[in-house]
Design an enzyme around this catalytic site. Structure first.
Site, PDB file in Angstrom:
ATOM      1  N   ASP A 144       0.804  -1.223   0.000  1.00 23.41           N
ATOM      2  CA  ASP A 144       0.000   0.000   0.000  1.00 23.41           C
ATOM      3  C   ASP A 144       0.835   1.270   0.000  1.00 23.41           C
ATOM      4  OD1 ASP A 144      -2.478  -1.308   0.003  1.00 23.41           O
ATOM      5  OD2 ASP A 144      -2.404  -1.589   2.173  1.00 23.41           O
ATOM      6  N   MET A 190      -5.614  -3.114  -5.077  1.00 19.09           N
ATOM      7  CA  MET A 190      -5.603  -2.920  -3.632  1.00 19.09           C
ATOM      8  C   MET A 190      -5.381  -1.448  -3.290  1.00 19.09           C
ATOM      9  SD  MET A 190      -3.494  -6.276  -2.332  1.00 19.09           S
ATOM     10  CE  MET A 190      -4.274  -7.909  -2.342  1.00 19.09           C
ATOM     11  N   GLU A 247      -9.672  -0.349  -4.387  1.00 19.13           N
ATOM     12  CA  GLU A 247     -10.719  -1.028  -3.615  1.00 19.13           C
ATOM     13  C   GLU A 247     -11.338  -0.105  -2.570  1.00 19.13           C
ATOM     14  OE1 GLU A 247      -9.121  -4.229  -1.265  1.00 19.13           O
ATOM     15  OE2 GLU A 247      -7.496  -2.990  -0.463  1.00 19.13           O
ATOM     16  N   TYR A 297      -4.676 -11.165  -5.174  1.00 19.84           N
ATOM     17  CA  TYR A 297      -3.377 -11.721  -4.790  1.00 19.84           C
ATOM     18  C   TYR A 297      -2.371 -11.702  -5.940  1.00 19.84           C
ATOM     19  CZ  TYR A 297      -5.103 -13.606  -0.314  1.00 19.84           C
ATOM     20  OH  TYR A 297      -5.596 -13.746   0.952  1.00 19.84           O
TER      21      TYR A 297
END
Length: 420
Positions: A144, A190, A247, A297
């Site tokens: 992140d 993500m 997301e 993933y």
């Protein structure tokens, strides 16, 4: 400090390069055999320490440890287990110190994000009070890219490269079929609160107007009407529209577009899929044919397309953690420092954990375009060096070859177990 054993653990969501940090820790520790005796690793992260399930790393060969540098995921096992505060559950921290004391562990290397930085700091503080001081060094890791102070986080560069490449390739596919088929493609990536990964999709652009045409950041409040208008206009002008969506995309009131109504082990809201949510909007409001994909993933496990810069930095902070601990430092994290100037150059620095723990670094406003759907030149200048270079793993029979560890556990010394 007399010669002691070291404990290493991996925490949270793994990355394509977290094992490169593990490699750096273990190789450096073996070189410091005047200070560090054995290296133990937690089986499944900090849970392994609580359960006294310690892997004896000395049982692994030099070649196996070296192979960690090109192996994705968490070779020793990771976990999503957040230790509560000292006030809420002091027993957990005391258990860690008891296990460390039983196995003569004086060095603690915790490889993870903000929550693990907090755990590392608390272990350092409590161990002093309990009369068994532990040198605790946090090793940065998060796809992140949201840890403060450090210029960037190991793990992010490789995800950014994967997202940029995937966006570029998918866009070519959609463009070739848009006349009679799909008009809108959405890639969900993500990024719960910070839009760094989504921003990396913009690196697919070589000329103005290239895909992605829309990027959705958690830092920019989602405006449904504005979004649909941009999609419609792009399709009319180009024949198709490619979207990269974080997301964590959310409305102005903070509600996630894809709130699934539950929380994970860290207390974070579980997100149920922003891509299908957006796709339904496109279909119902604009009547356009769509496809969507969830990187999930795949984006964090893609070692075959890792950034060479990312691999080098992950390994470097692992080695630096050991060097810092051997030099007597404690409760710090090795950081990546970017040198000023147009040419990308970096070095390893350090920062105190009390300035790292539980602090999230968001995308700066100056990195996000004025319309909120893209990145600026400054954002591109920041991101582009992080995806540079290729560091391919060895291949056999057409597929990558990754490390396989023995993971031999040491004999337990404490009579009582611990429920996790």
């Amino acid at each position: 400090m007399p010669k002691k054993n070291a404990f290493y653990a991996q925490s949270g969501g793994v990355t394509a390069v977290i094992n490169a940090s593990a490699c750096g820790v273990i190789e450096a520790a073996r070189e410091h055999d005047d200070r560090i005796d054995r290296v133990y690793a937690g089986l499944n992260g900090i849970v392994g320490a609580l359960r006294e399930e310690l892997i004896d790393v000395s049982q692994e060969s030099v070649d196996s440890i070296a192979a960690l540098r090109h192996t994705p995921s968490g070779a020793f096992g990771s976990c999503r287990y957040k230790l509560k505060s000292l006030e809420q559950n002091r027993a957990e921290y005391e258990r860690l110190i008891e296990v460390f004391k039983a196995h003569d562990i004086g060095y603690f290397f915790y490889n993870g994000g903000g929550d693990s930085a907090d755990t590392c700091l608390k272990v350092s503080q409590l161990s002093e009070k309990m009369g068994y001081p532990i040198r605790a060094i946090h090793i940065p890791k998060t796809v992140d890219n949201d840890l403060p102070i450090t210029d960037n986080c190991p793990g992010f560069g490789s995800v950014a490269k994967y997202v940029a490449v995937s966006t570029k390739e998918a866009a070519l596919d959609v463009a070739s079929m848009c006349d009679t088929s799909t008009k809108v493609f959405i890639l969900e990536v993500m990024g719960r609160h910070a839009g760094w990964i989504a921003a990396a999709g913009a690196l697919a652009q070589e000329t103005e107007g290239d895909a992605p045409h829309v990027i959705l950041f958690p830092e920019v409040a989602f405006d449904k009407e504005k979004f649909l208008a941009r999609v419609q206009k792009t399709v009319e002008e180009k024949g198709y529209c490619v979207i990269v969506a974080s997301e964590g995309a959310q409305y102005e009131d903070g509600t996630f577009l894809a709130d699934a109504g539950s929380v994970d082990a860290f207390g974070h809201k579980q997100l149920g899929g922003v891509a299908p949510t957006l796709a339904n909007m496109v279909k119902s409001e604009l009547g356009l044919k769509y496809h969507w994909a969830l990187a999930d993933y795949l984006q964090r496990a893609a070692r075959h397309i890792a950034s060479a810069t990312d691999v080098e930095q992950a390994y470097a902070v692992g080695r630096a953690a050991v060097e810092m601990a051997a030099a007597g430092k404690n409760a710090i994290m090795p950081t990546i420092e970017r040198a000023p100037g147009p040419d990308y150059d970096w070095s390893v620095g350090e920062a105190p954990l009390n300035e790292i723990a539980n602090v999230e670094k968001m995308m700066p406003k100056e990195f996000i375009s004025e319309d909120g759907f893209g990145i600026t030149a400054a954002g591109r200048d920041y991101l582009l060096p992080l995806i540079q270079g290729e560091d391919y793993p060895p291949y056999h029979n057409g597929v990558p070859q990754y490390a396989k560890l023995k993971k031999v556990l040491v004999e337990k010394k404490l009579k009582e177990g611990f429920d996790v």
